[in-house]
Write a protein that holds these residues in place. Structure first.
Motif, PDB file in Angstrom:
ATOM      1  N   ARG A 150     -12.976 -54.021   0.748  1.00  0.00           N
ATOM      2  CA  ARG A 150     -14.245 -54.537   1.242  1.00  0.00           C
ATOM      3  C   ARG A 150     -14.795 -53.791   2.451  1.00  0.00           C
ATOM      4  N   THR A 151     -14.118 -52.744   2.904  1.00  0.00           N
ATOM      5  CA  THR A 151     -14.601 -52.006   4.079  1.00  0.00           C
ATOM      6  C   THR A 151     -14.484 -50.506   3.851  1.00  0.00           C
ATOM      7  N   VAL A 152     -15.578 -49.807   4.137  1.00  0.00           N
ATOM      8  CA  VAL A 152     -15.566 -48.345   4.192  1.00  0.00           C
ATOM      9  C   VAL A 152     -15.576 -47.968   5.670  1.00  0.00           C
ATOM     10  N   GLN A 153     -14.547 -47.265   6.113  1.00  0.00           N
ATOM     11  CA  GLN A 153     -14.453 -46.833   7.506  1.00  0.00           C
ATOM     12  C   GLN A 153     -15.068 -45.442   7.639  1.00  0.00           C
ATOM     13  N   ILE A 154     -15.869 -45.262   8.691  1.00  0.00           N
ATOM     14  CA  ILE A 154     -16.519 -43.973   8.919  1.00  0.00           C
ATOM     15  C   ILE A 154     -16.140 -43.483  10.315  1.00  0.00           C
ATOM     16  N   TYR A 155     -15.406 -42.379  10.370  1.00  0.00           N
ATOM     17  CA  TYR A 155     -15.020 -41.787  11.649  1.00  0.00           C
ATOM     18  C   TYR A 155     -16.195 -40.986  12.181  1.00  0.00           C
ATOM     19  N   THR A 156     -16.688 -41.368  13.371  1.00  0.00           N
ATOM     20  CA  THR A 156     -17.905 -40.756  13.887  1.00  0.00           C
ATOM     21  C   THR A 156     -17.934 -40.842  15.398  1.00  0.00           C
ATOM     22  N   THR A 157     -18.737 -40.002  16.016  1.00  0.00           N
ATOM     23  CA  THR A 157     -18.965 -40.088  17.458  1.00  0.00           C
ATOM     24  C   THR A 157     -20.222 -40.895  17.756  1.00  0.00           C
ATOM     25  N   VAL A 158     -21.009 -41.196  16.716  1.00  0.00           N
ATOM     26  CA  VAL A 158     -22.241 -41.989  16.853  1.00  0.00           C
ATOM     27  C   VAL A 158     -22.123 -43.186  15.924  1.00  0.00           C
ATOM     28  N   ALA A 159     -21.841 -44.347  16.468  1.00  0.00           N
ATOM     29  CA  ALA A 159     -21.547 -45.520  15.649  1.00  0.00           C
ATOM     30  C   ALA A 159     -22.651 -45.853  14.661  1.00  0.00           C
ATOM     31  N   ALA A 160     -23.908 -45.665  15.060  1.00  0.00           N
ATOM     32  CA  ALA A 160     -25.031 -46.031  14.194  1.00  0.00           C
ATOM     33  C   ALA A 160     -25.074 -45.213  12.908  1.00  0.00           C
ATOM     34  N   GLU A 161     -24.334 -44.091  12.872  1.00  0.00           N
ATOM     35  CA  GLU A 161     -24.328 -43.282  11.643  1.00  0.00           C
ATOM     36  C   GLU A 161     -23.669 -44.023  10.484  1.00  0.00           C
ATOM     37  N   ALA A 162     -22.871 -45.051  10.789  1.00  0.00           N
ATOM     38  CA  ALA A 162     -22.314 -45.865   9.706  1.00  0.00           C
ATOM     39  C   ALA A 162     -23.424 -46.571   8.945  1.00  0.00           C
ATOM     40  N   ALA A 163     -24.536 -46.861   9.623  1.00  0.00           N
ATOM     41  CA  ALA A 163     -25.691 -47.469   8.957  1.00  0.00           C
ATOM     42  C   ALA A 163     -26.334 -46.484   7.983  1.00  0.00           C
ATOM     43  N   ALA A 164     -26.226 -45.192   8.278  1.00  0.00           N
ATOM     44  CA  ALA A 164     -26.746 -44.186   7.344  1.00  0.00           C
ATOM     45  C   ALA A 164     -25.939 -44.186   6.051  1.00  0.00           C
ATOM     46  N   VAL A 165     -24.620 -44.320   6.170  1.00  0.00           N
ATOM     47  CA  VAL A 165     -23.773 -44.395   4.971  1.00  0.00           C
ATOM     48  C   VAL A 165     -24.140 -45.632   4.158  1.00  0.00           C
ATOM     49  N   MET A 166     -24.328 -46.762   4.844  1.00  0.00           N
ATOM     50  CA  MET A 166     -24.748 -47.976   4.149  1.00  0.00           C
ATOM     51  C   MET A 166     -26.103 -47.764   3.482  1.00  0.00           C
ATOM     52  N   GLY A 167     -27.024 -47.101   4.175  1.00  0.00           N
ATOM     53  CA  GLY A 167     -28.342 -46.852   3.610  1.00  0.00           C
ATOM     54  C   GLY A 167     -28.284 -46.041   2.336  1.00  0.00           C
ATOM     55  N   MET A 168     -27.467 -44.981   2.332  1.00  0.00           N
ATOM     56  CA  MET A 168     -27.368 -44.171   1.123  1.00  0.00           C
ATOM     57  C   MET A 168     -26.692 -44.934  -0.001  1.00  0.00           C
ATOM     58  N   ALA A 169     -25.655 -45.726   0.323  1.00  0.00           N
ATOM     59  CA  ALA A 169     -24.980 -46.521  -0.705  1.00  0.00           C
ATOM     60  C   ALA A 169     -25.938 -47.523  -1.334  1.00  0.00           C
ATOM     61  N   MET A 170     -26.722 -48.210  -0.500  1.00  0.00           N
ATOM     62  CA  MET A 170     -27.675 -49.179  -1.029  1.00  0.00           C
ATOM     63  C   MET A 170     -28.817 -48.471  -1.767  1.00  0.00           C
ATOM     64  N   GLY A 171     -29.214 -47.300  -1.284  1.00  0.00           N
ATOM     65  CA  GLY A 171     -30.245 -46.531  -1.979  1.00  0.00           C
ATOM     66  C   GLY A 171     -29.785 -46.075  -3.343  1.00  0.00           C
ATOM     67  N   CYS A 172     -28.539 -45.609  -3.429  1.00  0.00           N
ATOM     68  CA  CYS A 172     -27.986 -45.177  -4.719  1.00  0.00           C
ATOM     69  C   CYS A 172     -27.817 -46.360  -5.667  1.00  0.00           C
ATOM     70  N   ALA A 173     -27.370 -47.505  -5.133  1.00  0.00           N
ATOM     71  CA  ALA A 173     -27.196 -48.694  -5.963  1.00  0.00           C
ATOM     72  C   ALA A 173     -28.516 -49.134  -6.577  1.00  0.00           C
ATOM     73  N   ASN A 174     -29.618 -48.866  -5.866  1.00  0.00           N
ATOM     74  CA  ASN A 174     -30.939 -49.201  -6.386  1.00  0.00           C
ATOM     75  C   ASN A 174     -31.477 -48.105  -7.306  1.00  0.00           C
ATOM     76  N   GLU A 175     -31.465 -46.877  -6.822  1.00  0.00           N
ATOM     77  CA  GLU A 175     -32.069 -45.751  -7.546  1.00  0.00           C
ATOM     78  C   GLU A 175     -31.289 -45.391  -8.803  1.00  0.00           C
ATOM     79  N   TYR A 176     -29.956 -45.488  -8.738  1.00  0.00           N
ATOM     80  CA  TYR A 176     -29.121 -45.024  -9.845  1.00  0.00           C
ATOM     81  C   TYR A 176     -28.352 -46.167 -10.510  1.00  0.00           C
ATOM     82  N   SER A 177     -28.965 -47.328 -10.590  1.00  0.00           N
ATOM     83  CA  SER A 177     -28.284 -48.489 -11.180  1.00  0.00           C
ATOM     84  C   SER A 177     -27.950 -48.271 -12.650  1.00  0.00           C
ATOM     85  N   GLY A 178     -28.631 -47.328 -13.294  1.00  0.00           N
ATOM     86  CA  GLY A 178     -28.385 -47.076 -14.708  1.00  0.00           C
ATOM     87  C   GLY A 178     -27.415 -45.955 -14.991  1.00  0.00           C
ATOM     88  N   ILE A 179     -26.828 -45.374 -13.952  1.00  0.00           N
ATOM     89  CA  ILE A 179     -25.834 -44.310 -14.148  1.00  0.00           C
ATOM     90  C   ILE A 179     -24.680 -44.520 -13.167  1.00  0.00           C
TER      91      ILE A 179
END
Length: 358
Positions: A153-182
């Motif tokens: 239930r958790t994806v850990q992201i090693y980073t020096t800028v904590a907010a970049e974890a939100a970018a990973v979430m953004g791409m995951a949610m974007g892919c879940a929407n854009e590529y729901s058929g593949i």
């Protein structure tokens, strides 16, 4: 095994950013949906660029990815609330979210978020981990806790800028929407808004061994997100797919019960009807590419043995009602249905041998 969700949701492509307790959207609003950074429905209306809570920065990272997610939920925490109380309150105010990024969450809070998601069997945390490699993989670290639980239930992201974890979430949610058929994945992809972290190969191996993802620069030109995995070994996309499969199974089975005014007799014919309905779900996800032919390596059950080849990538089995207990019959239960499911893997590394003739 695909577990039934305790908290059934139908949204798998919207993230939640949790704001600090000092922040408010309005006096009466606990959570709000945004569809962009600017304009009507934009984050800037409530959290301008001068915002110091971190919402503006995290939301910018979230919406700045490609493919961009369709929307975002921002929720706020009340003073003195536990993680579970806060997330329950946010879910009650706005139920449509799947990913979670909690601004400024320390290790204890990240562990609590993971516990909450495990208990409800739905959702995924995108957790920023910062500090030395030794610290983020040590005995009291988030990584150690997740590994002990085998959490998916958790994806850990090693980073020096904590907010970049939100970018990973953004791409995951974007892919879940854009590529729901593949069948899609985050591993070894470029993520807009992230800055590669400089680590030695030894440290990188240690991070990967602890299911911690890192955005790195390879061959001086390739920016890659490695690995997008959870402590259970399941990748982010696989967890989302399994949650969707679980929800679809529940939906078709509930439809059989709710859609029939007549009784569904406690007999093997009824079990066959449920199995046929679930088979349609399996076929749909096999066609999408998340299920494929494989060898069942799990424990044997019914007519499925360890080592059996699953030609379609799945098998379903239910014992006969002749073997049902009197207690379960009185409780009007069905016979349990077991699904052996083989996920489709994905190539993430290649060994190339080059032989040169003298």
């Amino acid at each position: 095994a695909v577990a039934a969700s305790v908290m059934l949701v139908t949204t798998y492509d919207i993230g939640l950013i949790v704001a600090p307790a000092s922040e408010t959207i309005s006096a009466a609003t606990r959570a709000k949906v945004y569809t962009s950074m600017t304009g009507t429905g934009g984050v800037e209306a409530d959290f301008p660029s001068s915002d110091v809570s971190g919402v503006y920065t995290a939301a910018s990272q979230y919406f700045g990815t490609k493919p961009a997610p369709k929307s975002l939920v921002v929720g706020v925490v009340a003073d003195g609330e536990t993680v579970a109380q806060a997330l329950d309150a946010i879910r009650n105010a706005q139920p449509d979210w799947y990913g979670v990024y909690w601004i400024g969450a320390d290790t204890a809070k990240q562990k609590g978020i993971d516990d909450y998601l495990i208990a409800n069997e739905i959702g995924m945390q995108f957790a920023a981990v910062t500090g030395t490699v030794a610290a983020v993989t040590g005995g009291t670290s988030l990584a150690a806790d997740l590994k002990a639980k085998g959490s998916s239930r958790t994806v850990q992201i090693y980073t020096t800028v904590a907010a970049e974890a939100a970018a990973v979430m953004g791409m995951a949610m974007g892919c879940a929407n854009e590529y729901s058929g593949i069948a899609w994945q985050l591993a070894f992809k470029e993520i807009d808004g992230m800055t590669p972290v400089t680590v030695s190969q030894t440290d990188l191996d240690t991070l990967h061994d602890n299911a911690i993802s890192v955005y790195v620069l390879r061959m001086f030109t390739r920016k890659l997100f490695e690995l997008g995995a959870t402590a259970s070994g399941l990748r982010c996309d696989e967890v989302i797919a399994l949650d969707r499969i679980a929800a679809a199974i529940q939906d078709v089975c509930l439809s059989l019960i709710a859609g029939n005014i007549q009784k569904l007799p406690q007999n093997d014919t009824t079990s066959t009807r449920f199995i046929n309905a679930i088979t349609e779900v399996m076929e749909a996800y096999a066609n999408v590419g998340y299920i494929q032919r494989g060898i069942w390596t799990g424990a044997p059950f019914g007519n499925v043995s360890t080592g059996d080849v699953q030609e379609k990538g799945y098998s379903l089995w239910a014992d006969s009602f002749d073997n049902q207990s009197a207690e379960d019959r009185r409780a009007r239960k069905s016979m349990p249905i077991t699904v052996a499911l083989c996920l489709c893997g994905s190539v993430e590394s290649v060994v190339i041998n080059v032989s040169v003739q003298d």
